[in-house]
Write a protein that holds these residues in place. Structure first.
Motif, PDB file in Angstrom:
ATOM      1  N   GLN A  15       0.828  -1.206   0.000  1.00 36.63           N
ATOM      2  CA  GLN A  15       0.000   0.000   0.000  1.00 36.63           C
ATOM      3  C   GLN A  15       0.862   1.255   0.000  1.00 36.63           C
ATOM      4  N   THR A  16       1.946   1.231   0.749  1.00 35.49           N
ATOM      5  CA  THR A  16       2.854   2.375   0.808  1.00 35.49           C
ATOM      6  C   THR A  16       3.550   2.583  -0.528  1.00 35.49           C
ATOM      7  N   ARG A  17       3.997   1.508  -1.151  1.00 35.42           N
ATOM      8  CA  ARG A  17       4.648   1.615  -2.460  1.00 35.42           C
ATOM      9  C   ARG A  17       3.673   2.177  -3.493  1.00 35.42           C
ATOM     10  N   GLU A  18       2.425   1.748  -3.461  1.00 30.22           N
ATOM     11  CA  GLU A  18       1.413   2.272  -4.392  1.00 30.22           C
ATOM     12  C   GLU A  18       1.180   3.760  -4.157  1.00 30.22           C
ATOM     13  N   TRP A  19       1.084   4.160  -2.884  1.00 25.91           N
ATOM     14  CA  TRP A  19       0.878   5.571  -2.549  1.00 25.91           C
ATOM     15  C   TRP A  19       2.057   6.409  -3.036  1.00 25.91           C
TER      16      TRP A  19
ATOM     17  N   HIS B  43       4.120   5.706  -5.469  1.00 27.14           N
ATOM     18  CA  HIS B  43       4.070   5.733  -6.934  1.00 27.14           C
ATOM     19  C   HIS B  43       3.033   6.746  -7.430  1.00 27.14           C
ATOM     20  N   GLN B  44       1.881   6.794  -6.791  1.00 25.28           N
ATOM     21  CA  GLN B  44       0.836   7.747  -7.168  1.00 25.28           C
ATOM     22  C   GLN B  44       1.284   9.188  -6.975  1.00 25.28           C
ATOM     23  N   HIS B  45       2.236   9.402  -6.063  1.00 29.51           N
ATOM     24  CA  HIS B  45       2.747  10.746  -5.778  1.00 29.51           C
ATOM     25  C   HIS B  45       4.067  11.015  -6.497  1.00 29.51           C
ATOM     26  N   GLY B  46       4.371  10.205  -7.509  1.00 26.82           N
ATOM     27  CA  GLY B  46       5.534  10.443  -8.345  1.00 26.82           C
ATOM     28  C   GLY B  46       6.872  10.101  -7.731  1.00 26.82           C
ATOM     29  N   CYS B  47       6.874   9.225  -6.763  1.00 31.94           N
ATOM     30  CA  CYS B  47       8.102   8.855  -6.065  1.00 31.94           C
ATOM     31  C   CYS B  47       8.449   7.400  -6.364  1.00 31.94           C
ATOM     32  N   SER B  48       9.701   7.158  -6.719  1.00 33.07           N
ATOM     33  CA  SER B  48      10.111   5.773  -6.983  1.00 33.07           C
ATOM     34  C   SER B  48      10.820   5.194  -5.762  1.00 33.07           C
TER      35      SER B  48
END
Length: 79
Positions: free
Chosen positions: A15-19, A21-26
């Protein structure tokens, strides 16, 4: 108990990785520990920068800065 905890940590991590990614962070890397998952990013979203704690790491070679924030039960760090 341990399988359930690992399952919870993997869910939190996903869930954190998806969040992120949605905020433009790899995500550069991640680790799952017994206490909580840890995610390493290169550039955090502004929402995390506002709440981050600054830590100085020192060793014989010098000093470097690390910032730590929490989201969804995970620790997110960047240098």
């Amino acid at each position: 108990m341990i399988p359930e905890r690992i399952s919870d940590h993997m869910r939190m991590l996903q869930q954190t990785r998806e969040w992120l990614h949605q905020h433009g962070c790899s995500v550069e890397s991640f680790s799952v520990f017994m206490c909580r998952p840890m995610v390493v990013v290169s550039r955090p979203p502004i929402e995390l920068v506002k709440t981050a704690q600054h830590i100085c790491e020192r060793d014989k070679n010098g000093t470097r800065s690390v910032w730590v924030a929490s989201f969804n039960g995970c620790r997110i760090i960047w240098r």
